[in-house]
Motif scaffolding. Structure first.
Motif, PDB file in Angstrom:
ATOM      1  N   GLY A   1      -0.099  12.885  -8.776  1.00 27.32           N
ATOM      2  CA  GLY A   1      -1.075  13.663  -8.379  1.00 27.32           C
ATOM      3  C   GLY A   1      -2.362  13.361  -7.968  1.00 27.32           C
ATOM      4  N   GLU A   2      -2.705  12.039  -7.868  1.00 28.56           N
ATOM      5  CA  GLU A   2      -3.853  11.386  -7.442  1.00 28.56           C
ATOM      6  C   GLU A   2      -3.878  11.500  -5.997  1.00 28.56           C
ATOM      7  OE1 GLU A   2      -6.223  10.455  -9.459  1.00 28.56           O
ATOM      8  OE2 GLU A   2      -5.068  10.445 -11.552  1.00 28.56           O
ATOM      9  N   ILE A   3      -4.433  12.630  -5.286  1.00 30.36           N
ATOM     10  CA  ILE A   3      -4.270  13.025  -4.005  1.00 30.36           C
ATOM     11  C   ILE A   3      -5.015  11.947  -3.158  1.00 30.36           C
ATOM     12  CG2 ILE A   3      -3.948  14.723  -2.105  1.00 30.36           C
ATOM     13  CD1 ILE A   3      -2.121  14.874  -4.219  1.00 30.36           C
ATOM     14  N   GLU A   4      -6.235  12.031  -3.536  1.00 35.39           N
ATOM     15  CA  GLU A   4      -7.322  11.361  -2.586  1.00 35.39           C
ATOM     16  C   GLU A   4      -7.087   9.646  -2.659  1.00 35.39           C
ATOM     17  OE1 GLU A   4     -11.339  11.641  -3.995  1.00 35.39           O
ATOM     18  OE2 GLU A   4     -11.465  13.988  -3.609  1.00 35.39           O
ATOM     19  N   ILE A   5      -6.671   9.183  -3.703  1.00 43.22           N
ATOM     20  CA  ILE A   5      -6.084   7.828  -3.841  1.00 43.22           C
ATOM     21  C   ILE A   5      -4.927   7.641  -3.047  1.00 43.22           C
ATOM     22  CG2 ILE A   5      -5.323   5.940  -5.436  1.00 43.22           C
ATOM     23  CD1 ILE A   5      -6.831   7.270  -7.639  1.00 43.22           C
ATOM     24  N   ALA A   6      -4.048   8.639  -3.018  1.00 35.19           N
ATOM     25  CA  ALA A   6      -2.723   8.407  -2.279  1.00 35.19           C
ATOM     26  C   ALA A   6      -3.189   8.556  -0.839  1.00 35.19           C
ATOM     27  CB  ALA A   6      -1.838   9.445  -2.601  1.00 35.19           C
ATOM     28  N   LEU A   7      -4.076   9.291  -0.413  1.00 35.08           N
ATOM     29  CA  LEU A   7      -4.602   9.508   0.990  1.00 35.08           C
ATOM     30  C   LEU A   7      -5.086   8.195   1.597  1.00 35.08           C
ATOM     31  CD1 LEU A   7      -5.857  13.027   1.288  1.00 35.08           C
ATOM     32  CD2 LEU A   7      -3.574  12.176   2.170  1.00 35.08           C
TER      33      LEU A   7
ATOM     34  N   GLN B   1      -0.326  11.834   5.534  1.00 33.80           N
ATOM     35  CA  GLN B   1      -1.862  12.206   5.413  1.00 33.80           C
ATOM     36  C   GLN B   1      -2.119  13.690   5.922  1.00 33.80           C
ATOM     37  OE1 GLN B   1      -4.360   9.170   7.311  1.00 33.80           O
ATOM     38  NE2 GLN B   1      -2.400   7.883   7.331  1.00 33.80           N
ATOM     39  N   MET B   2      -1.307  14.307   6.340  1.00 34.43           N
ATOM     40  CA  MET B   2      -1.301  15.815   6.822  1.00 34.43           C
ATOM     41  C   MET B   2      -1.076  16.760   5.435  1.00 34.43           C
ATOM     42  SD  MET B   2       0.949  15.563  10.247  1.00 34.43           S
ATOM     43  CE  MET B   2       0.668  14.557  11.512  1.00 34.43           C
TER      44      MET B   2
ATOM     45  N   GLN C   1      -3.407   5.748   4.139  1.00 37.51           N
ATOM     46  CA  GLN C   1      -4.306   5.368   5.755  1.00 37.51           C
ATOM     47  C   GLN C   1      -4.137   3.987   5.759  1.00 37.51           C
ATOM     48  OE1 GLN C   1      -8.412   6.439   5.346  1.00 37.51           O
ATOM     49  NE2 GLN C   1      -8.385   7.183   7.521  1.00 37.51           N
ATOM     50  N   GLN C   2      -4.416   3.224   4.741  1.00 42.57           N
ATOM     51  CA  GLN C   2      -4.131   2.037   4.796  1.00 42.57           C
ATOM     52  C   GLN C   2      -2.822   1.399   5.191  1.00 42.57           C
ATOM     53  OE1 GLN C   2      -5.631  -0.207   1.259  1.00 42.57           O
ATOM     54  NE2 GLN C   2      -6.847   1.106   0.914  1.00 42.57           N
TER      55      GLN C   2
ATOM     56  N   GLN D   1       0.691  -1.227   0.071  1.00 39.61           N
ATOM     57  CA  GLN D   1       0.045   0.137   0.026  1.00 39.61           C
ATOM     58  C   GLN D   1       0.893   1.312   0.166  1.00 39.61           C
ATOM     59  OE1 GLN D   1      -0.832  -2.683   1.309  1.00 39.61           O
ATOM     60  NE2 GLN D   1      -3.328  -3.167   1.388  1.00 39.61           N
ATOM     61  N   GLU D   2       2.042   1.323   0.558  1.00 39.03           N
ATOM     62  CA  GLU D   2       2.870   2.224   0.813  1.00 39.03           C
ATOM     63  C   GLU D   2       3.221   2.671  -0.601  1.00 39.03           C
ATOM     64  OE1 GLU D   2       6.980   4.109   2.787  1.00 39.03           O
ATOM     65  OE2 GLU D   2       6.068   2.190   3.481  1.00 39.03           O
ATOM     66  N   ARG D   3       3.950   1.619  -1.409  1.00 40.90           N
ATOM     67  CA  ARG D   3       4.240   1.668  -2.711  1.00 40.90           C
ATOM     68  C   ARG D   3       3.252   2.656  -3.575  1.00 40.90           C
ATOM     69  NH1 ARG D   3       8.962  -1.112  -3.777  1.00 40.90           N
ATOM     70  NH2 ARG D   3       9.521  -2.944  -2.370  1.00 40.90           N
TER      71      ARG D   3
END
Length: 324
Positions: free
Chosen positions: A159-165, A205-206, A169-170, A148-150
């Motif tokens: 630039g896919e911020i929501e997906i990255a967040l 996540q900040m 979180q996972q 998940q970190e990768r």
């Protein structure tokens, strides 16, 4: 291939293929994701399949009931290869999976309570929601980054911020579960490693330029969230080295200050004097032979305060690390 006895059509790009007899789906029993392996004899059948040399790569054990299954490759240096296996919600309580290779597999929400996972390879494995209570996890290898970190970092770069967040979180949840499992098993060094990664994932996540994120990053750089005493030493040495070389000192009535007109030997001597005075200031000894001039007074005050704080921090981090 004999059309009367078709073989399993499971194939990987790496060249691995299954040669078991195919069922109507075109896949063998073990690679067919539509077959739920919860029959009373499935555990014994899987153990026999593994020991007879059957291909365990990519097998589908989704929701399988395999309590206490023995998948240890006895008298061998390497364990069974279960790369790409699907173990979503599999019941593996008390399973023996020493040295098993689960690279790029999915253990999502699998029940590994009291399982023996010593030396398991979990590189790029989906570990979200795994139940680790009582699991033996000495020397497990999760790679430098979990799956998940990768994915989070890749989404971040795109630039896919929501997906990255979501992936960050996972990742935080996975590292937290691993940290708790390591703590329960008394693996405190491993727990410290997972704790640091947990806090890094929380930091990502900040908001990017928020004060909380910058403070968190500073703590990580300074001491690795309390897990890297060598970072404190490195910071101390860097601070000592740069503080006074360009600002100048006074010794009696003589001014010591960097100047390109000085000879190399003069500037080397100046550097050594500045390092000496910086160490004295950093440790708050204050012998009084050198005194700061100009901007050096401000630098000296900052270094003295920072030195006191850093020395205390090093003691705390070092003791914490040694206790682990």
């Amino acid at each position: 291939m004999n059309s009367d006895n078709p073989t399993c059509c499971y194939h990987e790009d790496e060249g691995f293929s299954c040669h078991e007899a195919a069922e109507p789906s075109g896949l063998c029993y073990w690679h067919d994701p539509r077959s739920i392996k919860n029959k009373p004899d499935d555990k014994a059948r899987l153990e026999a399949f593994a020991r007879s040399g059957g291909m365990l790569r990519g097998i589908s054990l989704k929701r399988a009931n395999l309590t206490g299954v023995d998948l240890v490759k006895h008298h061998a240096k390497t364990g069974f290869d279960m790369s790409h296996a699907e173990l979503y919600r599999a019941n593996l309580q008390g399973a023996h999976m020493f040295n098993v290779n689960l690279e790029q597999a999915s253990l999502m929400k699998a029940d590994l309570r009291d399982a023996n996972m010593h030396c398991a390879n979990l590189t790029n494995t989906n570990l979200l929601g795994v139940k680790w209570k009582g699991a033996k996890i000495e020397n497990i290898y999760t790679g430098t980054k979990i799956k998940q970190e990768r994915m989070a970092r890749k989404a971040d770069r795109l630039g896919e911020i929501e997906i990255a967040l979501d992936y960050y979180q996972q990742s935080e949840e996975i590292y937290r579960d691993l940290r708790k499992a390591a703590d329960r098993e008394g693996l405190f060094a491993m727990a410290g490693h997972f704790m640091r990664n947990e806090l890094i994932m929380r930091r990502h996540q900040m908001p990017k330029w928020s004060s909380k994120r910058m403070i968190s990053k500073s703590i990580d750089l300074l001491c690795g969230y309390g897990e890297a005493p060598l970072r404190v030493i490195g910071f101390s040495m860097a601070l000592i080295a740069i503080c006074f070389f360009f600002t100048g000192l006074s010794y009696g009535e003589q001014i010591h200050q960097f100047n390109f007109d000085n000879s190399i030997s003069q500037n080397i001597k100046l550097l050594l004097n500045c390092i000496y005075y910086s160490v004295v200031t950093f440790t708050t000894l204050g012998y009084g032979d050198f005194t700061p001039i100009g901007y050096s007074k401000l630098v000296a005050a900052i270094e003295a305060f920072t030195g006191s704080f850093t020395i205390a921090l090093f003691v705390v981090v070092f003791v914490k690390k040694m206790n682990r």
